[in-house]
Scaffold this motif. Structure first.
Motif, PDB file in Angstrom:
ATOM      1  N   GLN A   1      47.974  48.826  68.421  1.00 52.25           N
ATOM      2  CA  GLN A   1      47.518  49.093  69.788  1.00 52.25           C
ATOM      3  C   GLN A   1      46.306  48.219  70.071  1.00 52.25           C
ATOM      4  O   GLN A   1      46.370  47.009  69.871  1.00 52.25           O
ATOM      5  N   VAL A   2      45.222  48.828  70.557  1.00 53.82           N
ATOM      6  CA  VAL A   2      44.025  48.103  70.920  1.00 53.82           C
ATOM      7  C   VAL A   2      42.844  48.706  70.174  1.00 53.82           C
ATOM      8  O   VAL A   2      42.689  49.928  70.128  1.00 53.82           O
ATOM      9  N   GLN A   3      42.014  47.840  69.615  1.00 51.87           N
ATOM     10  CA  GLN A   3      40.787  48.269  68.967  1.00 51.87           C
ATOM     11  C   GLN A   3      39.598  47.709  69.732  1.00 51.87           C
ATOM     12  O   GLN A   3      39.614  46.548  70.149  1.00 51.87           O
ATOM     13  N   LEU A   4      38.572  48.521  69.893  1.00 55.95           N
ATOM     14  CA  LEU A   4      37.370  48.134  70.609  1.00 55.95           C
ATOM     15  C   LEU A   4      36.173  48.330  69.697  1.00 55.95           C
ATOM     16  O   LEU A   4      36.003  49.401  69.123  1.00 55.95           O
ATOM     17  N   VAL A   5      35.343  47.301  69.579  1.00 57.34           N
ATOM     18  CA  VAL A   5      34.178  47.353  68.718  1.00 57.34           C
ATOM     19  C   VAL A   5      32.951  46.962  69.516  1.00 57.34           C
ATOM     20  O   VAL A   5      32.859  45.836  70.005  1.00 57.34           O
ATOM     21  N   GLU A   6      32.000  47.890  69.631  1.00 61.02           N
ATOM     22  CA  GLU A   6      30.774  47.648  70.371  1.00 61.02           C
ATOM     23  C   GLU A   6      29.689  47.084  69.461  1.00 61.02           C
ATOM     24  O   GLU A   6      29.679  47.338  68.252  1.00 61.02           O
ATOM     25  N   SER A   7      28.767  46.371  70.072  1.00 60.72           N
ATOM     26  CA  SER A   7      27.596  45.887  69.362  1.00 60.72           C
ATOM     27  C   SER A   7      26.470  45.668  70.363  1.00 60.72           C
ATOM     28  O   SER A   7      26.709  45.598  71.568  1.00 60.72           O
ATOM     29  N   GLY A   8      25.261  45.560  69.865  1.00 60.29           N
ATOM     30  CA  GLY A   8      24.123  45.234  70.701  1.00 60.29           C
ATOM     31  C   GLY A   8      23.183  46.376  70.999  1.00 60.29           C
ATOM     32  O   GLY A   8      22.141  46.161  71.625  1.00 60.29           O
ATOM     33  N   ALA A  23      34.163  43.848  71.840  1.00 60.13           N
ATOM     34  CA  ALA A  23      35.245  42.937  71.514  1.00 60.13           C
ATOM     35  C   ALA A  23      36.540  43.719  71.340  1.00 60.13           C
ATOM     36  O   ALA A  23      36.584  44.691  70.583  1.00 60.13           O
ATOM     37  N   ALA A  24      37.568  43.280  72.023  1.00 57.85           N
ATOM     38  CA  ALA A  24      38.874  43.922  71.953  1.00 57.85           C
ATOM     39  C   ALA A  24      39.816  43.104  71.090  1.00 57.85           C
ATOM     40  O   ALA A  24      39.809  41.872  71.125  1.00 57.85           O
ATOM     41  N   SER A  25      40.622  43.792  70.319  1.00 62.10           N
ATOM     42  CA  SER A  25      41.623  43.132  69.498  1.00 62.10           C
ATOM     43  C   SER A  25      42.896  43.967  69.496  1.00 62.10           C
ATOM     44  O   SER A  25      42.900  45.126  69.893  1.00 62.10           O
ATOM     45  N   GLY A  26      43.972  43.368  69.040  1.00 62.85           N
ATOM     46  CA  GLY A  26      45.244  44.048  69.024  1.00 62.85           C
ATOM     47  C   GLY A  26      46.101  43.630  70.200  1.00 62.85           C
ATOM     48  O   GLY A  26      46.084  42.480  70.620  1.00 62.85           O
ATOM     49  N   ARG A  27      46.811  44.586  70.752  1.00 62.24           N
ATOM     50  CA  ARG A  27      47.733  44.319  71.853  1.00 62.24           C
ATOM     51  C   ARG A  27      46.993  44.351  73.188  1.00 62.24           C
ATOM     52  O   ARG A  27      47.269  45.186  74.056  1.00 62.24           O
ATOM     53  N   ILE A  28      46.089  43.408  73.347  1.00 59.93           N
ATOM     54  CA  ILE A  28      45.216  43.421  74.511  1.00 59.93           C
ATOM     55  C   ILE A  28      45.929  43.014  75.795  1.00 59.93           C
ATOM     56  O   ILE A  28      45.381  43.206  76.880  1.00 59.93           O
ATOM     57  N   PHE A  29      47.117  42.470  75.683  1.00 58.92           N
ATOM     58  CA  PHE A  29      47.865  42.123  76.880  1.00 58.92           C
ATOM     59  C   PHE A  29      48.207  43.344  77.708  1.00 58.92           C
ATOM     60  O   PHE A  29      48.513  43.234  78.892  1.00 58.92           O
ATOM     61  N   SER A  30      48.160  44.501  77.097  1.00 53.78           N
ATOM     62  CA  SER A  30      48.565  45.734  77.763  1.00 53.78           C
ATOM     63  C   SER A  30      47.469  46.369  78.604  1.00 53.78           C
ATOM     64  O   SER A  30      47.718  47.361  79.280  1.00 53.78           O
ATOM     65  N   ILE A  31      46.252  45.825  78.575  1.00 53.49           N
ATOM     66  CA  ILE A  31      45.151  46.431  79.302  1.00 53.49           C
ATOM     67  C   ILE A  31      44.646  45.501  80.400  1.00 53.49           C
ATOM     68  O   ILE A  31      44.714  44.289  80.298  1.00 53.49           O
ATOM     69  N   ALA A  96      35.393  51.268  76.691  1.00 56.08           N
ATOM     70  CA  ALA A  96      36.683  51.865  76.984  1.00 56.08           C
ATOM     71  C   ALA A  96      37.597  50.845  77.639  1.00 56.08           C
ATOM     72  O   ALA A  96      37.134  49.902  78.287  1.00 56.08           O
ATOM     73  N   ALA A  97      38.886  51.049  77.472  1.00 52.64           N
ATOM     74  CA  ALA A  97      39.883  50.179  78.081  1.00 52.64           C
ATOM     75  C   ALA A  97      41.003  51.018  78.665  1.00 52.64           C
ATOM     76  O   ALA A  97      41.328  52.091  78.148  1.00 52.64           O
ATOM     77  N   GLY A 114      36.063  52.728  71.952  1.00 50.83           N
ATOM     78  CA  GLY A 114      35.323  52.289  70.796  1.00 50.83           C
ATOM     79  C   GLY A 114      34.559  53.441  70.189  1.00 50.83           C
ATOM     80  O   GLY A 114      34.538  54.558  70.718  1.00 50.83           O
ATOM     81  N   LYS A 115      33.912  53.197  69.066  1.00 51.37           N
ATOM     82  CA  LYS A 115      33.173  54.244  68.377  1.00 51.37           C
ATOM     83  C   LYS A 115      31.770  54.453  68.922  1.00 51.37           C
ATOM     84  O   LYS A 115      31.134  55.457  68.608  1.00 51.37           O
ATOM     85  N   GLY A 116      31.290  53.537  69.726  1.00 48.38           N
ATOM     86  CA  GLY A 116      30.011  53.698  70.371  1.00 48.38           C
ATOM     87  C   GLY A 116      28.887  52.923  69.711  1.00 48.38           C
ATOM     88  O   GLY A 116      28.950  52.565  68.543  1.00 48.38           O
ATOM     89  N   THR A 117      27.851  52.685  70.493  1.00 56.07           N
ATOM     90  CA  THR A 117      26.624  52.076  69.997  1.00 56.07           C
ATOM     91  C   THR A 117      25.450  52.769  70.668  1.00 56.07           C
ATOM     92  O   THR A 117      25.483  53.061  71.863  1.00 56.07           O
ATOM     93  N   LEU A 118      24.424  53.053  69.899  1.00 56.37           N
ATOM     94  CA  LEU A 118      23.301  53.840  70.398  1.00 56.37           C
ATOM     95  C   LEU A 118      22.259  52.952  71.060  1.00 56.37           C
ATOM     96  O   LEU A 118      21.821  51.950  70.495  1.00 56.37           O
ATOM     97  N   VAL A 119      21.871  53.355  72.259  1.00 54.56           N
ATOM     98  CA  VAL A 119      20.776  52.715  72.980  1.00 54.56           C
ATOM     99  C   VAL A 119      19.657  53.733  73.128  1.00 54.56           C
ATOM    100  O   VAL A 119      19.876  54.822  73.665  1.00 54.56           O
ATOM    101  N   THR A 120      18.482  53.379  72.658  1.00 50.22           N
ATOM    102  CA  THR A 120      17.323  54.249  72.760  1.00 50.22           C
ATOM    103  C   THR A 120      16.218  53.527  73.510  1.00 50.22           C
ATOM    104  O   THR A 120      15.802  52.439  73.108  1.00 50.22           O
ATOM    105  N   VAL A 121      15.754  54.137  74.584  1.00 50.10           N
ATOM    106  CA  VAL A 121      14.701  53.557  75.408  1.00 50.10           C
ATOM    107  C   VAL A 121      13.472  54.434  75.277  1.00 50.10           C
ATOM    108  O   VAL A 121      13.501  55.614  75.631  1.00 50.10           O
ATOM    109  N   SER A 122      12.408  53.867  74.787  1.00 53.99           N
ATOM    110  CA  SER A 122      11.170  54.606  74.592  1.00 53.99           C
ATOM    111  C   SER A 122      10.222  54.365  75.755  1.00 53.99           C
ATOM    112  O   SER A 122      10.272  53.332  76.432  1.00 53.99           O
TER     113      SER A 122
END
Length: 123
Positions: A1-8, A23-31, A96-97, A114-122
């Motif tokens: 299917q489609v895998q989504l990996v967040e960073s930053g 970054a999306a990988s897999g069957r990205i033509f479907s989204i 999300a896709a 995706g599994k998520g990435t944490l943003v913390t603003v102080s």
């Protein structure tokens, strides 16, 4: 299917900026639609921004004028440029896709996450 990996994600002071990537990988033509949702502790998930393959965009009210979503179709990557960050922006940010271009406010109906990435603003 489609895998989504967040960073930053990371820690930044109020008023600063961060750039998230998904970054999306897999069957990205479907989204078509790709975007970002966020969820703070004890709060419901909410729409941040979405973008179609053709570049049409949607933004949540709380980030309009501060965040910008963009997409590189060649790299199968979506970006979220976050400026003028506020402590209330602190949250887990999820990529999300969706097959079409239907971004609900809560994220219900998204086809891939995706599994998520944490943003913390102080302050």
């Amino acid at each position: 299917q489609v895998q989504l990996v967040e960073s930053g994600g990371g820690l930044v002071q109020a008023g600063g900026s961060l750039r998230l990537s998904c970054a999306a990988s897999g069957r990205i033509f479907s989204i078509n639609g790709m975007g970002w949702y966020r969820q703070a502790p004890g709060q419901q998930r909410e729409l941040v921004a979405g973008i179609s393959r053709g570049g049409a965009t949607k933004y949540g009210d709380s980030v309009k004028g501060r965040f910008t979503i963009s997409r590189d179709n060649e790299l199968n990557t979506v970006y979220l440029q976050m400026n003028s960050l506020k402590p209330e922006d602190t949250a887990d940010y999820y990529c999300a896709a969706v097959w079409d271009y239907t971004f609900t406010e809560s994220g219900n109906g998204m086809d891939y996450w995706g599994k998520g990435t944490l943003v913390t603003v102080s302050s």
